[in-house]
Design a protein around this motif. Sequence first.
Motif, PDB file in Angstrom:
ATOM      1  N   ASP A  68     -19.893  13.244   0.184  1.00 35.86           N
ATOM      2  CA  ASP A  68     -20.445  13.617   1.591  1.00 35.86           C
ATOM      3  C   ASP A  68     -21.990  13.769   1.556  1.00 35.86           C
ATOM      4  O   ASP A  68     -22.582  14.139   0.624  1.00 35.86           O
ATOM      5  CB  ASP A  68     -19.968  15.104   1.748  1.00 35.86           C
ATOM      6  CG  ASP A  68     -18.406  15.164   1.998  1.00 35.86           C
ATOM      7  OD1 ASP A  68     -18.029  14.411   2.948  1.00 35.86           O
ATOM      8  OD2 ASP A  68     -17.871  15.762   1.300  1.00 35.86           O
TER       9      ASP A  68
ATOM     10  N   ARG B 224     -14.114   8.914   1.406  1.00 31.01           N
ATOM     11  CA  ARG B 224     -12.797   9.654   0.547  1.00 31.01           C
ATOM     12  C   ARG B 224     -12.117   8.442   0.032  1.00 31.01           C
ATOM     13  O   ARG B 224     -11.695   7.499   0.729  1.00 31.01           O
ATOM     14  CB  ARG B 224     -11.844  10.163   1.697  1.00 31.01           C
ATOM     15  CG  ARG B 224     -12.297  11.620   2.186  1.00 31.01           C
ATOM     16  CD  ARG B 224     -12.432  12.564   1.099  1.00 31.01           C
ATOM     17  NE  ARG B 224     -13.086  13.935   1.620  1.00 31.01           N
ATOM     18  CZ  ARG B 224     -14.411  14.300   1.483  1.00 31.01           C
ATOM     19  NH1 ARG B 224     -15.250  13.162   0.848  1.00 31.01           N
ATOM     20  NH2 ARG B 224     -15.015  15.308   1.894  1.00 31.01           N
TER      21      ARG B 224
ATOM     22  N   SER C 219     -18.983  10.595   5.489  1.00 28.86           N
ATOM     23  CA  SER C 219     -18.194  11.248   4.417  1.00 28.86           C
ATOM     24  C   SER C 219     -17.209  10.139   3.907  1.00 28.86           C
ATOM     25  O   SER C 219     -16.726   9.539   4.691  1.00 28.86           O
ATOM     26  CB  SER C 219     -17.467  12.265   5.375  1.00 28.86           C
ATOM     27  OG  SER C 219     -16.482  12.740   4.299  1.00 28.86           O
TER      28      SER C 219
ATOM     29  N   ASP D 135     -15.684   9.598  -3.605  1.00 35.64           N
ATOM     30  CA  ASP D 135     -15.444  10.526  -2.604  1.00 35.64           C
ATOM     31  C   ASP D 135     -16.947  11.031  -2.687  1.00 35.64           C
ATOM     32  O   ASP D 135     -17.627  11.276  -3.705  1.00 35.64           O
ATOM     33  CB  ASP D 135     -14.770  11.754  -3.075  1.00 35.64           C
ATOM     34  CG  ASP D 135     -13.351  11.410  -3.200  1.00 35.64           C
ATOM     35  OD1 ASP D 135     -13.116  10.624  -2.297  1.00 35.64           O
ATOM     36  OD2 ASP D 135     -12.544  11.949  -3.951  1.00 35.64           O
TER      37      ASP D 135
END
Lengths: 281, 242
Positions: free
Chosen positions: B27, B9, B7, B25
Amino acid sequence: MAAGSHRSSTDQVTRRAAYEAQQKRRANLIAGVSTALVLALIVFLVPLAPGWEAVRASFFDGEVFVRVFPDLLRAFLLDVAIFAWSVPLIFGLGLAIALARGNTNPALFPLRIFGAVYVDLFRGIPVVLLVYLVGFGIPGLGLARPWNSPYIWGTVALVLTYSAYIAEVLRSGIESIHASQRNAAICLGLSERDTMRYVILPQAIRRVVPANMNMLVALQKDVALLSFIGPVEILRQAGIFKSLLANFTPYVVAAVIFLCVTVPATRYADYLLNRDRDARS
Amino acid sequence: MPDPRLSLRGVTKSFDDVQVLRGIDMDIAPGEMVCLIGASGSGKSTLLRCMNGLEPVDNGEVRLDGVDIAEPGFDLTPIRQRIGIVFQSFNLFPHMTAYDNVALAPRRVLGEDARARIEALFSRFGLADHMKKYPDQLSGGQQQRVAVIRALAMRPQTMLLDEITSALDPELVGEVLDVLRRLRDDGMTMVLATHEMAFARDVADRVVFMDQGVVAEEGTPERIFSAPERERTQRFLASILR
């Protein structure tokens, strides 16, 4: 010409090959003639020099040559022995210095400084000077036998100088290994230490073998410098014969013996260098 | 969506004055196969290298199973066993046989003589006869397959693949892509930067189009390749599909 024969095309001499063979014969002929001319000039002209007879008698005396050769060869074994026990010390110390200089651990910063100073110092002093300073200076401290031996301290002087050179050669080898090799090893989870030991160093050492061969040839010759501080190796022994026989031929014999070792070694180093270059091109 | 394996960010990364990643960003779910596409210099390789910490990120978080591995000073060595990476230029160790290339890390890092497991990997990817050869005795495709095996031998949960077919002659690309298909069938989590659009369309769960250090568009391969929404995605695809 047997045109229409059954020979395959690969058996036939191409026009290009025939031309190149002819060019090569021509080049060989020219080289042969010019070499013969130069040799003839030397052989006929040098004896015309006014001092030739005197030089021949004192440097190229066949009887003296035969008489001193076995003893000088025996003395040369001492050079070989000093060389042989210096080499592992030189490579061990050189590797340690190279690794010390390459480390990035802040706690080991003093080691890095030490490595840099060591290399600057011992590469900066002429070998013969170091042989005198260490060979006479340290036994002068009044050490007990055998620690006052010029063999030991003369060897130490050679080890100090040559390990500094080898350290630099090894360091350049380590730095020549592409960063992608290190990345690949680190990404597999290998530690920095294992990466150096299993991935970087084996490649680096292989890459600098030719350079190290040249260093070894130089070392073999520099062993003769120990004659200045005592050990009766070949140069010292030749000096003794010179005084004894009032003739310089022993020096020529010593030179011949050195050449018998250093010329093949140099050729071998060149061979390794060429092979490396071919492999990389 | 289950908890993501990886993940990211707000990841940024600069080299000198050039900002290569400008806030990523992303995932990636366990077992997902994500293809990064985009022009050279769009940040695909750098992004992959940030995912395993090979390049430290400037700002942002990279969470692996919830743990932020981008935290400055984080010890990445144990993490690296869990993320395998394969490079465009193979980066095999040229002084070792193919087998030793693969066996080194399991032996030194896991303390394991994984001979049976490694031999099985070589057999599975059609290289059983080449284990004792040195890298320069292998074709590019074979070398790259050895590099994949080398990464797999550490039993990673995630594989990062950085344009692994770009340095290969066209006729050797297929054998390496076949390896990736089999990994996908095994359920391996994979992120690959690639220029093989047909392959991406065929096998990817998700395609991410990167442009100038940002994710410009992402979606299923069908949607990205058939109906790209953004103008720059359309332009990029038009330029490479001709």
